[in-house]
Design a protein around this motif. Structure first.
Motif, PDB file in Angstrom:
ATOM      1  N   THR A  74       0.794  -0.982   0.323  1.00 31.88           N
ATOM      2  CA  THR A  74       0.013   0.048   0.166  1.00 31.88           C
ATOM      3  C   THR A  74       1.055   1.415   0.186  1.00 31.88           C
ATOM      4  O   THR A  74       1.841   1.554   0.473  1.00 31.88           O
ATOM      5  CB  THR A  74      -1.187   0.001   1.513  1.00 31.88           C
ATOM      6  OG1 THR A  74      -1.953  -1.098   1.241  1.00 31.88           O
ATOM      7  CG2 THR A  74      -1.586   0.869   0.952  1.00 31.88           C
ATOM      8  N   LEU A  75       0.428   2.525  -1.089  1.00 31.00           N
ATOM      9  CA  LEU A  75       1.262   3.331  -1.068  1.00 31.00           C
ATOM     10  C   LEU A  75       0.308   4.491  -0.966  1.00 31.00           C
ATOM     11  O   LEU A  75      -0.244   4.808  -1.358  1.00 31.00           O
ATOM     12  CB  LEU A  75       2.022   4.081  -2.655  1.00 31.00           C
ATOM     13  CG  LEU A  75       3.076   4.463  -3.042  1.00 31.00           C
ATOM     14  CD1 LEU A  75       3.027   5.173  -1.737  1.00 31.00           C
ATOM     15  CD2 LEU A  75       3.655   4.669  -4.155  1.00 31.00           C
ATOM     16  N   HIS A  76       0.408   5.792   0.384  1.00 31.38           N
ATOM     17  CA  HIS A  76      -0.365   6.729   0.567  1.00 31.38           C
ATOM     18  C   HIS A  76       0.905   8.141   0.323  1.00 31.38           C
ATOM     19  O   HIS A  76       1.959   7.634   1.222  1.00 31.38           O
ATOM     20  CB  HIS A  76      -0.117   7.152   1.886  1.00 31.38           C
ATOM     21  CG  HIS A  76      -1.000   5.624   2.127  1.00 31.38           C
ATOM     22  ND1 HIS A  76      -1.946   5.406   3.004  1.00 31.38           N
ATOM     23  CD2 HIS A  76      -0.769   4.257   3.063  1.00 31.38           C
ATOM     24  CE1 HIS A  76      -2.570   4.113   3.287  1.00 31.38           C
ATOM     25  NE2 HIS A  76      -1.925   3.572   3.916  1.00 31.38           N
TER      26      HIS A  76
ATOM     27  N   LYS B  57       0.820  -5.204  -8.594  1.00 33.02           N
ATOM     28  CA  LYS B  57       0.923  -5.772  -8.105  1.00 33.02           C
ATOM     29  C   LYS B  57       0.388  -6.870  -7.218  1.00 33.02           C
ATOM     30  O   LYS B  57      -0.039  -7.171  -6.133  1.00 33.02           O
ATOM     31  CB  LYS B  57       2.941  -5.697  -7.165  1.00 33.02           C
ATOM     32  CG  LYS B  57       1.744  -4.486  -6.071  1.00 33.02           C
ATOM     33  CD  LYS B  57       3.487  -4.418  -5.979  1.00 33.02           C
ATOM     34  CE  LYS B  57       3.936  -4.902  -4.496  1.00 33.02           C
ATOM     35  NZ  LYS B  57       5.222  -3.988  -3.749  1.00 33.02           N
ATOM     36  N   GLY B  58      -0.935  -6.323  -7.339  1.00 36.27           N
ATOM     37  CA  GLY B  58      -2.194  -6.898  -6.352  1.00 36.27           C
ATOM     38  C   GLY B  58      -2.824  -5.574  -5.625  1.00 36.27           C
ATOM     39  O   GLY B  58      -2.912  -5.792  -4.711  1.00 36.27           O
ATOM     40  N   GLY B  59      -1.426  -4.293  -5.291  1.00 37.16           N
ATOM     41  CA  GLY B  59      -1.581  -3.378  -3.695  1.00 37.16           C
ATOM     42  C   GLY B  59      -2.326  -2.385  -4.487  1.00 37.16           C
ATOM     43  O   GLY B  59      -3.673  -1.995  -5.474  1.00 37.16           O
ATOM     44  N   SER B  60      -2.384  -0.923  -3.735  1.00 34.86           N
ATOM     45  CA  SER B  60      -3.139   0.227  -3.864  1.00 34.86           C
ATOM     46  C   SER B  60      -2.472   1.390  -3.215  1.00 34.86           C
ATOM     47  O   SER B  60      -0.860   1.326  -2.494  1.00 34.86           O
ATOM     48  CB  SER B  60      -4.177   0.598  -2.838  1.00 34.86           C
ATOM     49  OG  SER B  60      -3.766   0.173  -1.621  1.00 34.86           O
ATOM     50  N   MET B  61      -2.261   2.549  -4.225  1.00 38.01           N
ATOM     51  CA  MET B  61      -2.133   3.780  -4.497  1.00 38.01           C
ATOM     52  C   MET B  61      -3.603   4.633  -3.617  1.00 38.01           C
ATOM     53  O   MET B  61      -4.271   4.269  -4.232  1.00 38.01           O
ATOM     54  CB  MET B  61      -1.123   4.040  -5.514  1.00 38.01           C
ATOM     55  CG  MET B  61      -0.441   5.295  -5.378  1.00 38.01           C
ATOM     56  SD  MET B  61       0.051   6.194  -6.586  1.00 38.01           S
ATOM     57  CE  MET B  61      -0.924   6.625  -7.976  1.00 38.01           C
ATOM     58  N   LYS B  62      -3.273   5.318  -2.159  1.00 36.92           N
ATOM     59  CA  LYS B  62      -3.881   6.600  -2.679  1.00 36.92           C
ATOM     60  C   LYS B  62      -3.474   7.978  -2.393  1.00 36.92           C
ATOM     61  O   LYS B  62      -2.505   8.333  -2.310  1.00 36.92           O
ATOM     62  CB  LYS B  62      -4.626   6.200  -1.002  1.00 36.92           C
ATOM     63  CG  LYS B  62      -5.355   5.535  -1.046  1.00 36.92           C
ATOM     64  CD  LYS B  62      -5.635   5.123   0.748  1.00 36.92           C
ATOM     65  CE  LYS B  62      -6.581   3.607   0.827  1.00 36.92           C
ATOM     66  NZ  LYS B  62      -7.165   3.208  -0.120  1.00 36.92           N
TER      67      LYS B  62
ATOM     68  N   GLY C 254      -8.753  14.127 -16.216  1.00 38.50           N
ATOM     69  CA  GLY C 254      -9.833  12.749 -15.298  1.00 38.50           C
ATOM     70  C   GLY C 254      -8.983  11.916 -14.452  1.00 38.50           C
ATOM     71  O   GLY C 254      -9.299  11.012 -14.027  1.00 38.50           O
ATOM     72  N   PHE C 255      -7.857  12.947 -14.033  1.00 35.11           N
ATOM     73  CA  PHE C 255      -7.084  11.702 -12.668  1.00 35.11           C
ATOM     74  C   PHE C 255      -8.116  11.085 -11.297  1.00 35.11           C
ATOM     75  O   PHE C 255      -7.451  10.470 -11.190  1.00 35.11           O
ATOM     76  CB  PHE C 255      -6.475  12.334 -12.629  1.00 35.11           C
ATOM     77  CG  PHE C 255      -5.378  11.962 -13.775  1.00 35.11           C
ATOM     78  CD1 PHE C 255      -3.657  11.538 -12.866  1.00 35.11           C
ATOM     79  CD2 PHE C 255      -4.675  12.593 -14.777  1.00 35.11           C
ATOM     80  CE1 PHE C 255      -2.743  10.608 -14.019  1.00 35.11           C
ATOM     81  CE2 PHE C 255      -3.738  11.738 -15.946  1.00 35.11           C
ATOM     82  CZ  PHE C 255      -2.880  11.177 -15.470  1.00 35.11           C
ATOM     83  N   SER C 256      -9.100  12.418 -10.969  1.00 36.02           N
ATOM     84  CA  SER C 256      -9.596  11.295 -10.023  1.00 36.02           C
ATOM     85  C   SER C 256     -10.122  11.530 -10.067  1.00 36.02           C
ATOM     86  O   SER C 256     -11.585  10.306  -9.293  1.00 36.02           O
ATOM     87  CB  SER C 256     -10.433  13.229 -10.330  1.00 36.02           C
ATOM     88  OG  SER C 256     -11.459  13.457 -10.958  1.00 36.02           O
ATOM     89  N   SER C 257     -10.666  10.153 -11.575  1.00 40.46           N
ATOM     90  CA  SER C 257     -11.717   9.035 -11.460  1.00 40.46           C
ATOM     91  C   SER C 257     -10.351   8.209 -11.719  1.00 40.46           C
ATOM     92  O   SER C 257     -10.904   6.718 -11.265  1.00 40.46           O
ATOM     93  CB  SER C 257     -12.078   8.861 -12.854  1.00 40.46           C
ATOM     94  OG  SER C 257     -11.541   9.314 -14.140  1.00 40.46           O
ATOM     95  N   ILE C 258      -8.568   8.054 -12.051  1.00 40.28           N
ATOM     96  CA  ILE C 258      -8.299   6.798 -11.877  1.00 40.28           C
ATOM     97  C   ILE C 258      -7.975   6.868 -10.768  1.00 40.28           C
ATOM     98  O   ILE C 258      -7.398   5.534 -10.146  1.00 40.28           O
ATOM     99  CB  ILE C 258      -7.069   7.247 -12.884  1.00 40.28           C
ATOM    100  CG1 ILE C 258      -7.750   7.742 -14.688  1.00 40.28           C
ATOM    101  CG2 ILE C 258      -6.064   6.483 -13.322  1.00 40.28           C
ATOM    102  CD1 ILE C 258      -6.279   8.061 -15.652  1.00 40.28           C
ATOM    103  N   LEU C 259      -7.163   7.826  -9.316  1.00 41.13           N
ATOM    104  CA  LEU C 259      -6.843   7.422  -8.440  1.00 41.13           C
ATOM    105  C   LEU C 259      -7.942   7.012  -7.734  1.00 41.13           C
ATOM    106  O   LEU C 259      -8.349   8.397  -7.311  1.00 41.13           O
ATOM    107  CB  LEU C 259      -6.100   9.084  -8.306  1.00 41.13           C
ATOM    108  CG  LEU C 259      -4.264   9.264  -9.137  1.00 41.13           C
ATOM    109  CD1 LEU C 259      -3.816  10.293  -9.170  1.00 41.13           C
ATOM    110  CD2 LEU C 259      -3.894   8.485  -9.666  1.00 41.13           C
ATOM    111  N   ASP C 260      -7.294   6.916  -6.384  1.00 40.29           N
ATOM    112  CA  ASP C 260      -8.094   6.968  -5.084  1.00 40.29           C
ATOM    113  C   ASP C 260      -7.261   8.245  -4.100  1.00 40.29           C
ATOM    114  O   ASP C 260      -6.323   7.905  -3.685  1.00 40.29           O
ATOM    115  CB  ASP C 260      -7.922   6.096  -4.501  1.00 40.29           C
ATOM    116  CG  ASP C 260      -8.604   5.446  -3.163  1.00 40.29           C
ATOM    117  OD1 ASP C 260      -9.079   6.888  -3.030  1.00 40.29           O
ATOM    118  OD2 ASP C 260      -7.842   4.322  -2.679  1.00 40.29           O
TER     119      ASP C 260
END
Length: 102
Positions: free
Chosen positions: A43-45, A72-77, A93-99
Motif C-alpha cells: 500500500t502506497l500513501h 502487484k495487487g496493491g493500492s495507491m492513495k 480525469g485523474f480524479s476518476s483514475i486515482l484513489d
C-alpha cells in the motif's frame, strides 16, 4: 520551486509526504520514490497536503505509481490534495483514475 519528499517505507505500507511543487524538474525524484515504495510495500500513501502545484510530468509519475501498485495487487492513495491540485486531477480525469482521500 523544490520538492521535498519524506519517506516511511515498510514491507506493508509506504508513506510519501510531499512538500512543494511537482513539475518537470521535480517529478523524476517523485517517480524514483514511487518506484522504490512500490518495490517494497503493498500500500502506497502519497500525502499531497503541502503540494501547491502539479504538472503533466507529475501526473505521469502518479500514473506510473498507480500502474505499478495495481500490477502487484496493491493500492495507491493520494491524501489531502489542495483545491488547485484537485482541480488539475478533475480537469485531466485523474480524479476518476486515482484513489483520492480528502
Amino acid at each position: 520551486m523544490d520538492l521535498f519528499i519524506k519517506k516511511q517505507i515498510t514491507d506493508e505500507e509506504a508513506f510519501l509526504m510531499l512538500e512543494g511543487s511537482v513539475d518537470t524538474l521535480t517529478s523524476p525524484s517523485l517517480e524514483s520514490s514511487i518506484r522504490e515504495a512500490a518495490e517494497k510495500a503493498n500500500t502506497l500513501h502519497i500525502d499531497f497536503t503541502k503540494v501547491n502545484y502539479i504538472s503533466s510530468a507529475g501526473l505521469r509519475a502518479l500514473l506510473i505509481g498507480e500502474k505499478l501498485m495495481s500490477k502487484k495487487g496493491g493500492s495507491m492513495k493520494i491524501i489531502n490534495p489542495c483545491p488547485d491540485v484537485m482541480e488539475v486531477f478533475d480537469i485531466t480525469g485523474f480524479s476518476s483514475i486515482l484513489d483520492i482521500v480528502s
